[in-house]
Enzyme design. Structure first.
Site, PDB file in Angstrom:
ATOM      1  N   SER A   1      26.575  -4.970 -35.884  1.00 53.55           N
ATOM      2  CA  SER A   1      27.801  -5.404 -34.756  1.00 53.55           C
ATOM      3  C   SER A   1      27.930  -6.767 -34.679  1.00 53.55           C
ATOM      4  O   SER A   1      27.955  -7.536 -35.591  1.00 53.55           O
ATOM      5  CB  SER A   1      27.556  -4.568 -33.590  1.00 53.55           C
ATOM      6  OG  SER A   1      28.646  -4.505 -32.823  1.00 53.55           O
TER       7      SER A   1
ATOM      8  N   GLU B   1      49.150  -6.386 -33.221  1.00 50.66           N
ATOM      9  CA  GLU B   1      50.214  -7.684 -33.365  1.00 50.66           C
ATOM     10  C   GLU B   1      50.200  -7.915 -34.733  1.00 50.66           C
ATOM     11  O   GLU B   1      49.483  -7.891 -35.600  1.00 50.66           O
ATOM     12  CB  GLU B   1      49.966  -8.898 -32.525  1.00 50.66           C
ATOM     13  CG  GLU B   1      49.619  -8.930 -30.994  1.00 50.66           C
ATOM     14  CD  GLU B   1      49.332  -9.992 -30.559  1.00 50.66           C
ATOM     15  OE1 GLU B   1      49.360 -11.140 -31.159  1.00 50.66           O
ATOM     16  OE2 GLU B   1      48.553 -10.040 -29.215  1.00 50.66           O
TER      17      GLU B   1
ATOM     18  N   HIS C   1      33.040  -3.172 -36.745  1.00 54.35           N
ATOM     19  CA  HIS C   1      33.893  -1.960 -36.392  1.00 54.35           C
ATOM     20  C   HIS C   1      35.422  -2.169 -36.990  1.00 54.35           C
ATOM     21  O   HIS C   1      36.459  -2.166 -36.127  1.00 54.35           O
ATOM     22  CB  HIS C   1      33.940  -2.136 -34.636  1.00 54.35           C
ATOM     23  CG  HIS C   1      32.554  -2.219 -33.997  1.00 54.35           C
ATOM     24  ND1 HIS C   1      31.712  -0.995 -33.572  1.00 54.35           N
ATOM     25  CD2 HIS C   1      31.707  -3.219 -33.512  1.00 54.35           C
ATOM     26  CE1 HIS C   1      30.657  -1.437 -33.249  1.00 54.35           C
ATOM     27  NE2 HIS C   1      30.585  -2.830 -32.951  1.00 54.35           N
TER      28      HIS C   1
END
Lengths: 283, 283
Positions: free
Chosen positions: A144, A162, A186
């Site tokens: 991570s 977006e 992720h």
């Protein structure tokens, strides 16, 4: 039949003891098969491993450090220590420096990548970790936030939902373990393809690498990346890009970028990081 | 300065009156500049336009049909009719057939693409619309569900937030206006890159096209696609794919697919659909 299957798994992903750098997309299995963490343990020396856990990305470093300490201790590592660095000056602590010289594996936990870089970037301690990892003396893993810091240009945050645009991604400076790579983690789990493309459009000399949860890009000393775990590693290679409209940093206008090469890699797939080519399966 | 800007806009996107097929990513501006709808109106003949609105994708066809009728009537179209088809047999209605022969523009609204195909696929009415559009006799536009139906293979539904995998996308048969294209809409807005890649991995002979909201892929008779509107058109071209692990339909295992070519196109960018190449700007 079961035996055959497990044999073929062993063939495609031998439990090598070679050192490696492991970039983990977060949320790796800590309870069941723990394949990725077990691989880190094996490549850090298994029963002979001396492991340093650096939980400095986290705001609860004691808790998260302890969690990984328990896991690697249960696996049978010889020594496991948590280097709970909460201040840059700690990296000059002779005891820590000594431990880093002795250890065979370093594990960077999750949390906030800006916090991790703030505490570690350009410290003598981090320089030694980087050098020893590249010399193949230790196995270095980051999950991570600990994965995000692997590049020189680092994705510090951003959004989704977006059209790709420069305001969709916040860039900062990472730890530069792989200076030519921009890592996102992720990845498909949090729908980050648009933000990685946005990052790459601003740095078309770099290579984008998006790593899903419970998935690892394991890179050996020869530059060969192999995928482990449940998800995919997405490579966004702008090496052949013929045009980008290059909006300025933070601009909200949509990006144009032509001729990206994209690979979606899953379990066992192999890719040469420097040559930027897919390799045949490791039979 | 304002004048210069509007001049350059006119230069890059002339208000052509040529017919076209317009694939709109949904949520197009219906209130302010209405650039995309205005372009449809112009290309359908402007003040001479005879427009057919087909709201059959929607469960509220009267409401949505009326909304578009008001817009095109306000713009000054000569005739605007809503073909409120709620049963396949209606497509044999001689009045409707006659109107389709007379009209200069057909607009497919949003809603549910399976519903739209269920009512229209392979009806004589739809066949005439398809033929007249390809002959350049009418301008055909579809937004959202009306865009999704443009391919032969159609994305009927799916998810996000996962590694690309075949269970992430539900495929059905569309209206086949552009048989070689698989269209996805509300594209980056709803984080649909993973599902489009999943769809393409099952149909590597097709071309993936993801269209953002308030964005239009406008295609003229020569096969040239031009981007209009606020967002991007993402092209996922598997023409050079060297390997895919081809999981079966519905399988949850992650996909491997190597050597996709991806283009992110924004306002004014041009792409040749059949030749699959980026074209120089239209100066």
């Amino acid at each position: 039949m079961l035996q055959l299957e497990s044999q073929s798994l062993v063939q495609t992903m031998p439990q090598s003891t070679k050192t490696a750098i492991m970039i983990i997309g977060g949320a790796e299995d800590k309870v069941h098969g723990r394949e990725i963490l077990q691989t880190f343990f094996n490549r850090a020396g298994a029963l002979e491993a001396t492991i340093a856990i650096i939980p400095s990305a986290s705001r609860e470093p004691a808790v998260i450090g302890d969690r990984y300490r328990t896991i690697f201790t249960e696996m049978g590592a010889k020594v496991v220590k948590v280097l709970d660095i909460r201040d840059r000056s700690q990296s000059e602590d002779p005891l820590m420096q000594e431990y880093i010289e002795e250890c065979t594996g370093v594990f960077l936990t999750g949390g906030d990548q800006l916090r991790l870089c703030g505490l570690l970037a350009e410290t003598p301690l981090m320089e030694r970790i980087r050098k020893r990892a590249h010399l193949g003396e230790i196995t270095l893993a980051g999950t991570s936030a600990g994965a995000a810091v692997m590049g020189h240009h680092m994705i510090a945050g951003g959004g989704s939902g977006e059209s790709p645009n420069r305001s969709l991604v916040d860039m900062a400076v990472g730890l530069g373990i792989f200076p030519d790579v921009i890592v996102d983690q992720h990845f498909h789990n949090r729908n980050r393809m648009a933000r990685l493309i946005s990052a790459i459009s601003g740095h078309p000399d770099k290579l984008g690498m998006g790593i899903d949860e419970d998935t690892c890009a394991l890179i050996e000393g020869d530059g060969v990346l192999q995928v482990m775990g449940k998800g995919t590693v997405s490579i966004v290679d702008p090496g052949e890009v013929s045009y980008t409209n290059q909006p300025s940093v933070g601009a909200t206008e949509p990006i144009s970028i032509f001729n990206l090469r994209v690979h979606i890699l899953s379990y066992g797939d192999r890719y040469h990081l420097q040559q930027r080519v897919i390799l045949p399966p490791n039979v």
